[in-house]
Enzyme design. Structure first.
Site, PDB file in Angstrom:
ATOM      1  N   ASP A  91       0.865  -1.172   0.000  1.00  0.00           N
ATOM      2  CA  ASP A  91       0.000   0.000   0.000  1.00  0.00           C
ATOM      3  C   ASP A  91       0.904   1.224   0.000  1.00  0.00           C
ATOM      4  OD1 ASP A  91      -2.765   0.659  -0.229  1.00  0.00           O
ATOM      5  OD2 ASP A  91      -2.607   1.681   1.685  1.00  0.00           O
TER       6      ASP A  91
ATOM      7  N   TYR B  82       0.786   9.421  -9.575  1.00  0.00           N
ATOM      8  CA  TYR B  82       1.240  10.799  -9.387  1.00  0.00           C
ATOM      9  C   TYR B  82       2.639  11.068  -9.958  1.00  0.00           C
ATOM     10  CZ  TYR B  82      -2.556  11.163  -5.893  1.00  0.00           C
ATOM     11  OH  TYR B  82      -3.782  11.176  -5.255  1.00  0.00           O
TER      12      TYR B  82
ATOM     13  N   LYS C  63      13.495   4.987 -12.092  1.00  0.00           N
ATOM     14  CA  LYS C  63      12.531   4.977 -10.973  1.00  0.00           C
ATOM     15  C   LYS C  63      12.718   3.712 -10.142  1.00  0.00           C
ATOM     16  CE  LYS C  63       7.689   4.889  -9.605  1.00  0.00           C
ATOM     17  NZ  LYS C  63       6.304   4.606  -9.941  1.00  0.00           N
TER      18      LYS C  63
END
Ligand code: ITT
Length: 191
Positions: free
Chosen positions: A68, A150, A171
């Protein structure tokens, strides 16, 4: 080693498979024929990650993990945090979420934020948690097309490109999820 990743987000699955590569075989929910909505009604990242993993363990019996993730913005007192996916409303998409955030931060000078990931692992009837976070700032407009969520408005500390401009390889080297996943992988390879 095989383990289920309890996520309905194909981007997360891709990211984690790239990080774990040949070390661990990650099964998706489709691989175990799970096409159900997994509840995510907790009030912390830890609770939600555990809830998702527990759902799969209880219904399907597999050792599994779930992640999460939340984007915590200082000027918004840590919001949207655990509510990041529904920031702009129940059936919103990532574009709606980013536009709401840019509106809320309009004229705001303090744009500091962080992504935080919690992974809950259920292995041999034990619970384990792994966390990763990366600081950065929310820029004033969307930039870049890689990644998801985002990523186009998040500039990680020390970089002049957003996650969406850096691309997946970069990333996956530095992100909140990469840090938490590396801890998960190290643990799984030791156990
Ligand atoms: P699952 O619960 O099925 O794993 P999800 O997309 O609902 O997938 P989260 O609840 O963890 O995942 O994500 C909360 C929100 O944060 C959601 O809007 C995502 O798009 C966003 N998000 C998560 N990880 C991100 C990342 O690495 N980069 C940008 N946004 C991210």
């Amino acid at each position: 080693m095989k383990i289920v990743f309890a996520t309905n987000n194909p981007h997360k699955l891709d990211e984690i498979r790239k990080i774990t590569e040949d070390k661990i075989e990650i099964l998706s929910l489709a691989d175990i024929n799970c096409f159900e909505e997994i509840p995510e009604t907790g009030t912390t990242l830890e609770e939600n990650a555990l809830m998702k993993a527990q759902f799969i363990k209880d219904k399907f019996g597999f050792d599994c993990f779930a992640d999460d993730t939340g984007l915590e913005v200082d000027a918004l007192d840590g919001a949207p945090g655990v509510y990041s996916s529904r920031y702009a409303g129940e059936s919103c998409n990532p574009q709606d979420n980013m536009e709401k955030m840019l509106r809320e931060l309009h004229g705001e000078e303090n744009r500091k934020a962080r992504f935080r990931t919690v992974i809950a692992l259920l292995l041999k009837d034990e619970q384990h948690f792994f966390e990763g976070e990366i600081g950065g700032e929310i820029i004033c407009e969307k930039r870049g097309t890689a990644g998801f969520g985002y990523d186009p408005i998040f500039l990680p500390d020390g970089y002049d490109k957003t996650f969406a401009e850096l691309g997946n390889d970069e990333k996956n080297r530095i992100s909140h999820r990469a840090i938490a996943t590396q801890k998960l992988v190290d643990f799984l390879l030791r156990n």
